[in-house]
Design a protein around this motif. Structure first.
Motif, short mmCIF file in Angstrom:
data_model
loop_
_atom_site.label_atom_id
_atom_site.label_comp_id
_atom_site.label_asym_id
_atom_site.label_seq_id
_atom_site.Cartn_x
_atom_site.Cartn_y
_atom_site.Cartn_z
N GLN A 1 0.83 -1.21 0.00
CA GLN A 1 0.00 0.00 0.00
C GLN A 1 0.86 1.26 0.00
N PHE A 2 1.93 1.23 0.78
CA PHE A 2 2.82 2.40 0.86
C PHE A 2 3.52 2.61 -0.48
N ALA A 3 4.01 1.54 -1.08
CA ALA A 3 4.67 1.66 -2.38
C ALA A 3 3.71 2.19 -3.43
N LEU A 4 2.45 1.76 -3.39
CA LEU A 4 1.46 2.25 -4.35
C LEU A 4 1.18 3.73 -4.12
N PHE A 5 1.10 4.14 -2.87
CA PHE A 5 0.88 5.55 -2.56
C PHE A 5 2.01 6.41 -3.13
N VAL A 6 3.26 6.01 -2.90
CA VAL A 6 4.41 6.78 -3.41
C VAL A 6 4.39 6.80 -4.94
N LEU A 7 4.02 5.68 -5.56
CA LEU A 7 3.91 5.63 -7.02
C LEU A 7 2.87 6.63 -7.52
N ARG A 8 1.73 6.72 -6.82
CA ARG A 8 0.68 7.66 -7.22
C ARG A 8 1.16 9.10 -7.06
N LEU A 9 1.97 9.37 -6.06
CA LEU A 9 2.56 10.70 -5.93
C LEU A 9 3.44 11.01 -7.14
N TYR A 10 4.28 10.04 -7.50
CA TYR A 10 5.16 10.21 -8.66
C TYR A 10 4.36 10.46 -9.93
N GLU A 11 3.31 9.68 -10.12
CA GLU A 11 2.48 9.84 -11.32
C GLU A 11 1.75 11.17 -11.34
N SER A 12 1.56 11.77 -10.16
CA SER A 12 0.89 13.07 -10.07
C SER A 12 1.86 14.24 -10.17
N GLY A 13 3.14 13.94 -10.39
CA GLY A 13 4.13 14.99 -10.53
C GLY A 13 4.55 15.63 -9.23
N ALA A 14 4.35 14.92 -8.11
CA ALA A 14 4.65 15.51 -6.80
C ALA A 14 6.12 15.86 -6.63
N PHE A 15 7.00 15.11 -7.26
CA PHE A 15 8.43 15.32 -7.07
C PHE A 15 9.04 16.24 -8.13
N GLU A 16 8.18 16.79 -8.98
CA GLU A 16 8.62 17.77 -9.98
C GLU A 16 8.52 19.18 -9.39
N PRO A 17 9.09 20.20 -10.05
CA PRO A 17 9.01 21.57 -9.53
C PRO A 17 7.56 22.03 -9.37
N ALA A 18 7.31 22.78 -8.32
CA ALA A 18 5.97 23.31 -8.05
C ALA A 18 5.63 24.44 -9.01
N PRO A 19 4.35 24.73 -9.22
CA PRO A 19 3.93 25.83 -10.11
C PRO A 19 4.17 27.19 -9.46
N SER A 20 5.38 27.66 -9.55
CA SER A 20 5.78 28.90 -8.88
C SER A 20 4.91 30.07 -9.30
N GLY A 21 4.52 30.88 -8.32
CA GLY A 21 3.73 32.08 -8.58
C GLY A 21 2.24 31.90 -8.35
N VAL A 22 1.78 30.67 -8.24
CA VAL A 22 0.35 30.43 -8.02
C VAL A 22 -0.05 30.92 -6.63
N ARG A 23 -1.18 31.62 -6.57
CA ARG A 23 -1.72 32.10 -5.29
C ARG A 23 -2.92 31.25 -4.92
N LEU A 24 -2.96 30.84 -3.66
CA LEU A 24 -4.02 29.96 -3.17
C LEU A 24 -4.80 30.67 -2.08
N PRO A 25 -6.03 31.10 -2.36
CA PRO A 25 -6.84 31.76 -1.34
C PRO A 25 -7.42 30.74 -0.36
N SER A 26 -7.55 31.15 0.89
CA SER A 26 -8.04 30.20 1.90
C SER A 26 -9.47 29.77 1.64
N ASN A 27 -10.24 30.56 0.89
CA ASN A 27 -11.62 30.18 0.57
C ASN A 27 -11.71 29.33 -0.68
#
Length: 240
Positions: A115-141
């Motif tokens: 289960q843990f290996a699958l979770f990490v794989l899903r993170l990889y497939e979602s681009g989690a370990f790639e650079p973040a979208p710099s400049g994006v603003r996230l409002p709390s609402n």
């Protein structure tokens, strides 16, 4: 009123996070530091246990889910600590523990090595370990996922605002939802997403206070949130 709102919003980034907490006051004071994973980043060195943090924000004043996942070297699996923070519902107040509503429900679950290996794989497939979208603003609402952690001694950070292709393409939420389906998870359903055209992309007009309280936003940088996330350090926890 506006000055008070700014000051209150500033308190959200007032102290350094030391990880998930059931103390609602401490949580508010360390929230931005927690989002930024300051505690995980500080401890991220070669040989350190892998740690992951995922935060789903569906309007900070209404519904937030947090997942802190720590690898278990002994078993090859991981421990998940999940929390859900929702708008206070007076009907759910327990007179023996009235602060329980503010803390929100908590669940802990053990992931098997598979289960843990699958979770990490899903993170990889979602681009989690790639650079973040710099400049994006996230409002709390607004609605978004923020994730960060330490994997094999390397720090990572990423963001997934809604609506966006990034949000639509995420796959790491699957294993988390499966936990709920198996009875190991938090047991609180995810809220329905607003229509893309209705999803807030900016703070409400007219100031930093709405009917539910203080609103704020964070800005994504390449390696974390922009600006100081814990300018007062860890004084809140001194003496503990």
């Amino acid at each position: 009123m506006a000055g008070l709102a700014v000051a209150a919003a500033g308190l959200l980034a007032g102290c350094a996070s030391v990880g998930p907490t059931d103390n609602p006051v401490a949580r508010k004071l360390t929230w931005v530091s927690y989002l930024n994973g300051d505690d995980l980043r500080a401890a991220c060195t070669k040989g350190e246990t892998d740690r992951y943090r995922l935060v789903f924000n569906a309007d900070y004043q209404k519904h937030v889910r947090t997942y802190d996942i720590v690898g278990d070297r002994g078993t090859g699996g991981a421990l998940v600590e999940a929390r859900v923070l929702e708008a206070t519902d007076l009907a759910r107040i327990d007179l023996d523990d009235p602060a329980a509503v503010a803390r929100g429900p908590v669940a802990k679950a053990q992931l098997s090595p598979r289960q843990f290996a699958l979770f990490v794989l899903r993170l990889y497939e979602s681009g989690a370990f790639e650079p973040a979208p710099s400049g994006v603003r996230l409002p709390s609402n607004g609605v978004y996922w923020l994730i960060n952690g330490c994997r094999r001694g390397s720090w990572f950070f990423n963001a997934y605002p809604y609506p966006s292709d990034r949000f639509s393409d995420i796959r790491f939420d699957g294993p988390l939802k499966e936990l709920d389906g198996s009875g190991q998870g938090i047991g609180v359903p995810y809220p329905a997403l607003p229509r893309p055209q209705d999803a807030p992309r900016t703070l409400p007009t007219g100031g930093q206070v709405d009917s539910a309280g203080v609103v704020f936003e964070v800005q994504v940088g390449r390696d974390g949130l922009v600006g100081p996330t814990a300018p007062f350090g860890s004084w809140l926890f001194a003496g503990k």
